[in-house]
Design an enzyme around this catalytic site. Sequence first.
Site, PDB file in Angstrom:
ATOM      1  N   ASN A 171       0.866  -1.191   0.000  1.00 42.09           N
ATOM      2  CA  ASN A 171       0.000   0.000   0.000  1.00 42.09           C
ATOM      3  C   ASN A 171       0.896   1.232   0.000  1.00 42.09           C
ATOM      4  O   ASN A 171       1.959   1.216   0.639  1.00 42.09           O
ATOM      5  CB  ASN A 171      -0.825   0.065   1.290  1.00 42.09           C
ATOM      6  CG  ASN A 171      -1.850  -1.043   1.387  1.00 42.09           C
ATOM      7  OD1 ASN A 171      -2.468  -1.397   0.392  1.00 42.09           O
ATOM      8  ND2 ASN A 171      -2.016  -1.588   2.573  1.00 42.09           N
ATOM      9  N   TYR A 175      -1.035  10.174   3.295  1.00 36.21           N
ATOM     10  CA  TYR A 175      -1.845  10.436   4.483  1.00 36.21           C
ATOM     11  C   TYR A 175      -1.018  11.389   5.332  1.00 36.21           C
ATOM     12  O   TYR A 175       0.107  11.035   5.729  1.00 36.21           O
ATOM     13  CB  TYR A 175      -2.112   9.159   5.287  1.00 36.21           C
ATOM     14  CG  TYR A 175      -2.492   7.936   4.468  1.00 36.21           C
ATOM     15  CD1 TYR A 175      -3.621   7.934   3.650  1.00 36.21           C
ATOM     16  CD2 TYR A 175      -1.729   6.769   4.539  1.00 36.21           C
ATOM     17  CE1 TYR A 175      -3.963   6.799   2.911  1.00 36.21           C
ATOM     18  CE2 TYR A 175      -2.072   5.639   3.815  1.00 36.21           C
ATOM     19  CZ  TYR A 175      -3.185   5.662   3.001  1.00 36.21           C
ATOM     20  OH  TYR A 175      -3.511   4.542   2.269  1.00 36.21           O
ATOM     21  N   ASP A 284      -7.749  22.036   6.172  1.00 38.02           N
ATOM     22  CA  ASP A 284      -7.658  21.031   5.103  1.00 38.02           C
ATOM     23  C   ASP A 284      -8.101  21.560   3.736  1.00 38.02           C
ATOM     24  O   ASP A 284      -8.323  22.754   3.553  1.00 38.02           O
ATOM     25  CB  ASP A 284      -8.410  19.756   5.512  1.00 38.02           C
ATOM     26  CG  ASP A 284      -9.924  19.978   5.566  1.00 38.02           C
ATOM     27  OD1 ASP A 284     -10.420  20.893   4.892  1.00 38.02           O
ATOM     28  OD2 ASP A 284     -10.597  19.227   6.290  1.00 38.02           O
TER      29      ASP A 284
END
Length: 495
Positions: A171, A175, A284
């Site tokens: 993976n 993040y 964000d």
Amino acid sequence: MDPVEDLRGYIDWLRKRNEIVEVGEPLSPELEIPSLLRKVMYSGGPALLLTNIKDFDGWRVAGNLFTSLRILREALSVNKLEEIGERLIPSAFFQPPSSTIQKVKAAGELMRLSKYLPSFVSKGSFEENVIEAAKNPLDKIPFFRTWPKDGGRYATFPMVITRDPESGIVNMGVYRVMILDGKRGVVHWQVHKRGALAQSHALERGMEEIPVAISLGSDPGTMLAAVSPIPYPIDKTLFAGVIRGRGVELVELPNGAPAISNAEVVIEGRVRLKELVNEGPFGDHWGYYDKPTEKYPLLLVDRVYLRDEPIYYGSVTGAPPLEDAVMGKAVERIFKPIINTLLPEVVEINYPPEGVFQGLLIVSIKKRFPGHAKKVMSALWGLGQSSLTKIIIVVDHDVDPNDIGKVIWAVSSNVNPQRDLVVIEGSHSDALDPANIAHSYGGKLGIDATRKLPEENLGKEWPELVEEDPTTAQKVAQLLQKLMEGRGSIDRFKE
Ligand SMILES: Cc1cc2nc3c(=O)[nH]c(=O)nc-3n(C[C@H](O)[C@H](O)[C@H](O)COP(=O)(O)O)c2cc1C
């Protein structure tokens, strides 16, 4: 070696094309560099290489590297970004090979996919220097504080690499990592992402931690792969090879996690799955601070590897459209052919950058049967990360989803709210969506803005679209040309 083989190669390539500007003024990664980067992005400015980083001697910082789709396309050496998605779809999928020649060709195409496979090398360029955890290596990296009320400094573009404990598949997702101190952080893998899936696979197996290799700064293809929504269990580093047009090289760290060999910096550590800590606030990509309402797992750093004279690449967030919107658009274009293999009725898609990608999708379809638009919505809401899309508007094939005016016309004229809205109350949603009612839990809205078939319209035919008489139209077009000679067009809606 390919010119765009690693981050430095990419920066040199940008320099040769005059697409990057060096900034020598002393600037801090705390607020100052992020503020400059955002302003440059909003102004449509170039990529930046900052060479004088306050309190971080010896470092350079690169930003706005995903400057435009054109630059990205040229760096990835393709004529259209869609070609990248097409690499995954051998033509044999569409035309079953009947002759021997076609069969050999099909086999050749499948062989071709093998050149995208990752390979392991014994040493990575990031291994030039090592700082052990005892020396607080995270304090030595110019991570950004992007907004004044952020809960700390953040790695804003870390490629977090793990092996899934279920399958061993690699993976790799971006993040964000909140820096707690010189050797600890918090990994913000959201519940719908593959890092969190690896976490639950590990917990099912009674594991307390997952080894991790967090790679910072690489070639643009690898970095784009890290933000691409590739469904588990496809190996993420294989997809990086598909984007780059050749396989990536990986290095297995002592903890068993694979790192990107050309990375500028690699953080070797462990994600402590049961040690959950507050993460945030963080300003964000929705343009809001997300509050520390959800806990994320702790990162314990064992050591950090760095290249000589390292370059730190960080992205910045805020109200759209910023650099991540360019990445999102690139992903949209790369995935368009893949969506088309699953949903051939789809003509075009547009995630408008201001819609934050998980917010709004406009899709045009070649409609064939009653309920077709709702079928497409359902399919998209069931498909990987497109399932996180909050609002989907479906229009007919003759409405270009990129022509927002036309889309508004279709919504205004074709929608009967009683019949054409799909509201899903209480559904999974993007973890950061400010309108969520609970963590990762909100709702969905589908708008069927297609013209309705009689079955969808109480048996009535939809009104006919007006169309000019072709002979008249041609005659008048010539006249118009004459009338407009030497005149610009008037902005009719400006006072
Ligand atoms: C600049 C940037 C920052 C991101 N930060 C996060 C994040 O903190 N957490 C997260 O789950 N996804 C984040 N994403 C989105 C993921 O990288 C993206 O969904 C990717 O597909 C995840 O990989 P996965 O599908 O392998 O899990 C970010 C994307 C970008 C472009």
